[in-house]
Design a protein around this motif. Structure first.
Motif, PDB file in Angstrom:
ATOM      1  N   VAL A 161      -7.569   0.741  10.060  1.00 54.95           N
ATOM      2  CA  VAL A 161      -6.705   1.183  11.155  1.00 54.95           C
ATOM      3  C   VAL A 161      -6.788   2.701  11.275  1.00 54.95           C
ATOM      4  O   VAL A 161      -6.756   3.414  10.280  1.00 54.95           O
ATOM      5  CB  VAL A 161      -5.238   0.773  10.903  1.00 54.95           C
ATOM      6  CG1 VAL A 161      -4.345   1.285  12.022  1.00 54.95           C
ATOM      7  CG2 VAL A 161      -5.120  -0.730  10.768  1.00 54.95           C
ATOM      8  N   GLU A 162      -6.901   3.187  12.511  1.00 55.65           N
ATOM      9  CA  GLU A 162      -6.834   4.617  12.793  1.00 55.65           C
ATOM     10  C   GLU A 162      -5.592   4.872  13.624  1.00 55.65           C
ATOM     11  O   GLU A 162      -5.442   4.329  14.715  1.00 55.65           O
ATOM     12  CB  GLU A 162      -8.083   5.082  13.540  1.00 55.65           C
ATOM     13  CG  GLU A 162      -9.360   5.021  12.718  1.00 55.65           C
ATOM     14  CD  GLU A 162     -10.559   5.593  13.471  1.00 55.65           C
ATOM     15  OE1 GLU A 162     -10.365   6.020  14.637  1.00 55.65           O
ATOM     16  OE2 GLU A 162     -11.661   5.600  12.897  1.00 55.65           O
ATOM     17  N   THR A 163      -4.694   5.691  13.105  1.00 53.78           N
ATOM     18  CA  THR A 163      -3.434   5.920  13.801  1.00 53.78           C
ATOM     19  C   THR A 163      -2.846   7.256  13.401  1.00 53.78           C
ATOM     20  O   THR A 163      -3.150   7.788  12.325  1.00 53.78           O
ATOM     21  CB  THR A 163      -2.433   4.789  13.479  1.00 53.78           C
ATOM     22  OG1 THR A 163      -1.223   5.006  14.212  1.00 53.78           O
ATOM     23  CG2 THR A 163      -2.097   4.763  11.995  1.00 53.78           C
ATOM     24  N   ALA A 164      -1.997   7.788  14.266  1.00 48.31           N
ATOM     25  CA  ALA A 164      -1.293   9.025  13.944  1.00 48.31           C
ATOM     26  C   ALA A 164      -0.262   8.751  12.850  1.00 48.31           C
ATOM     27  O   ALA A 164       0.363   7.684  12.826  1.00 48.31           O
ATOM     28  CB  ALA A 164      -0.603   9.578  15.187  1.00 48.31           C
ATOM     29  N   THR A 167      -7.097   7.487   8.873  1.00 52.79           N
ATOM     30  CA  THR A 167      -7.880   6.255   8.829  1.00 52.79           C
ATOM     31  C   THR A 167      -7.493   5.534   7.544  1.00 52.79           C
ATOM     32  O   THR A 167      -7.671   6.078   6.446  1.00 52.79           O
ATOM     33  CB  THR A 167      -9.396   6.538   8.833  1.00 52.79           C
ATOM     34  OG1 THR A 167      -9.729   7.256  10.022  1.00 52.79           O
ATOM     35  CG2 THR A 167     -10.179   5.238   8.792  1.00 52.79           C
ATOM     36  N   LYS A 208       4.372   5.460   5.880  1.00 52.46           N
ATOM     37  CA  LYS A 208       4.502   6.922   5.836  1.00 52.46           C
ATOM     38  C   LYS A 208       4.667   7.387   4.391  1.00 52.46           C
ATOM     39  O   LYS A 208       4.013   8.338   3.941  1.00 52.46           O
ATOM     40  CB  LYS A 208       5.709   7.378   6.653  1.00 52.46           C
ATOM     41  CG  LYS A 208       5.496   7.504   8.149  1.00 52.46           C
ATOM     42  CD  LYS A 208       6.655   8.270   8.759  1.00 52.46           C
ATOM     43  CE  LYS A 208       6.502   8.409  10.258  1.00 52.46           C
ATOM     44  NZ  LYS A 208       7.005   7.244  10.989  1.00 52.46           N
ATOM     45  N   GLN A 235      -4.205  12.478  12.270  1.00 48.28           N
ATOM     46  CA  GLN A 235      -4.540  11.062  12.450  1.00 48.28           C
ATOM     47  C   GLN A 235      -5.176  10.557  11.164  1.00 48.28           C
ATOM     48  O   GLN A 235      -6.030  11.231  10.587  1.00 48.28           O
ATOM     49  CB  GLN A 235      -5.518  10.878  13.607  1.00 48.28           C
ATOM     50  CG  GLN A 235      -5.972   9.419  13.784  1.00 48.28           C
ATOM     51  CD  GLN A 235      -6.710   9.198  15.078  1.00 48.28           C
ATOM     52  OE1 GLN A 235      -6.136   9.326  16.151  1.00 48.28           O
ATOM     53  NE2 GLN A 235      -7.989   8.879  14.987  1.00 48.28           N
ATOM     54  N   ASP A 275       3.166   7.582  13.830  1.00 45.84           N
ATOM     55  CA  ASP A 275       3.311   6.228  14.383  1.00 45.84           C
ATOM     56  C   ASP A 275       3.364   5.151  13.297  1.00 45.84           C
ATOM     57  O   ASP A 275       3.517   3.962  13.616  1.00 45.84           O
ATOM     58  CB  ASP A 275       2.153   5.921  15.332  1.00 45.84           C
ATOM     59  CG  ASP A 275       2.203   6.771  16.597  1.00 45.84           C
ATOM     60  OD1 ASP A 275       3.317   7.170  16.993  1.00 45.84           O
ATOM     61  OD2 ASP A 275       1.132   7.032  17.179  1.00 45.84           O
ATOM     62  N   LEU A 276       3.228   5.542  12.047  1.00 41.73           N
ATOM     63  CA  LEU A 276       3.263   4.571  10.954  1.00 41.73           C
ATOM     64  C   LEU A 276       4.686   4.089  10.704  1.00 41.73           C
ATOM     65  O   LEU A 276       5.660   4.762  11.044  1.00 41.73           O
ATOM     66  CB  LEU A 276       2.711   5.200   9.669  1.00 41.73           C
ATOM     67  CG  LEU A 276       1.229   5.577   9.645  1.00 41.73           C
ATOM     68  CD1 LEU A 276       0.916   6.351   8.368  1.00 41.73           C
ATOM     69  CD2 LEU A 276       0.348   4.339   9.742  1.00 41.73           C
ATOM     70  N   SER A 277       4.807   2.924  10.070  1.00 43.07           N
ATOM     71  CA  SER A 277       6.117   2.448   9.632  1.00 43.07           C
ATOM     72  C   SER A 277       6.622   3.359   8.511  1.00 43.07           C
ATOM     73  O   SER A 277       5.843   4.107   7.908  1.00 43.07           O
ATOM     74  CB  SER A 277       6.015   1.008   9.113  1.00 43.07           C
ATOM     75  OG  SER A 277       5.231   0.970   7.927  1.00 43.07           O
ATOM     76  N   LEU A 312      -4.893  16.212  14.705  1.00 44.52           N
ATOM     77  CA  LEU A 312      -4.629  15.798  16.083  1.00 44.52           C
ATOM     78  C   LEU A 312      -4.515  17.000  17.002  1.00 44.52           C
ATOM     79  O   LEU A 312      -4.835  16.948  18.175  1.00 44.52           O
ATOM     80  CB  LEU A 312      -3.325  14.997  16.158  1.00 44.52           C
ATOM     81  CG  LEU A 312      -3.358  13.551  15.662  1.00 44.52           C
ATOM     82  CD1 LEU A 312      -1.959  12.961  15.712  1.00 44.52           C
ATOM     83  CD2 LEU A 312      -4.305  12.718  16.486  1.00 44.52           C
TER      84      LEU A 312
END
Length: 228
Positions: free
Chosen positions: A137-140, A114, A149, A112, A143-145, A182
């Motif tokens: 933004v915090e995301t895996a 940040t 990525k 994940q 899941d990024l575009s 994760l």
């Protein structure tokens, strides 16, 4: 293209006649070979007949002499010219994908991130660091575009991406703040890691960047004048 608008064409070895428009065996064979649909030869001939009848009717009505038609043909010609140029340039680019890049992608699949996004109204604002709007933004990673990525693939925590011109949306930069696991890392390739797909993804993104730089270089070397 103008041949399509001239119904009085003399050909050898005629195979199809639609009023005064005659198709030779070679022309029909070529058209059928480049047909992007899955039509049978008979279905293709029927669609060709309908198309030619509509073209002839449009010519009878004088549509091909109208200014709006001329502009549409010109626009289509220019768009096709640019597309062929870009496709050929893209295909000519040669890029490599390193084992380190593949390993980095595999590692990030189970992480994940940040990310701090810094938005600016214009590139000038970005350069001067004015009117900045920050968003965290915090995301895996998965899941990024695709664009994000690839950007994160080349950043370590604390590093910031190169300035990006977003056109009407302004400009932006991204800073990778933190990477958090994760799930426990496993042996070999990560679950769901498609070696071929990831390799093609990295190649494609690298080619896009090179193509963007090539276009920027053309613009930089051109003489452009704009009235203020």
């Amino acid at each position: 293209a103008y041949g399509l608008f001239d119904a009085r064409i003399t050909v050898s070895d005629p195979m199809l006649s639609i009023n005064d428009r005659i198709f030779s065996q070679a022309e029909l064979t070529s058209l059928l070979a480049h047909d992007p649909t899955d039509q049978s030869p008979d279905e293709f001939i029927e669609s060709l007949i309908e198309q030619q009848l509509l073209i002839q009717e449009a010519i009878r009505q004088g549509i091909n002499q109208e200014e709006s038609f001329r502009r549409s043909v010109e626009k289509f010609y220019e768009q096709s010219l640019v597309k062929i140029l870009l496709d050929r340039k893209h295909d000519s680019l040669v890029v490599d994908v390193s084992t380190d890049e593949m390993a980095r992608y595999e590692t990030l699949m189970s992480k994940q991130l940040t990310i701090k996004k810094m938005l600016y109204p214009t590139m000038a604002d970005l350069k001067n660091r004015t009117n900045e709007l920050e968003e965290t933004v915090e995301t895996a990673f998965i899941d990024l575009s695709d664009d994000l990525k690839f950007i994160m693939l080349n950043l370590n925590p604390g590093e910031t991406s190169k300035p990006m011109n977003l056109g009407a949306m302004g400009a932006a930069m991204y800073r990778l703040e933190k990477i958090v696991p994760l799930a426990p890392a496993g042996g070999g390739y990560a679950k769901g890691f498609d070696v071929k797909r990831v390799s093609l993804f990295i190649q494609g993104m690298k080619k896009e960047r090179l193509l963007d730089q090539w276009i920027a270089d053309i613009k930089e070397s051109a003489e452009i004048w704009r009235k203020k």
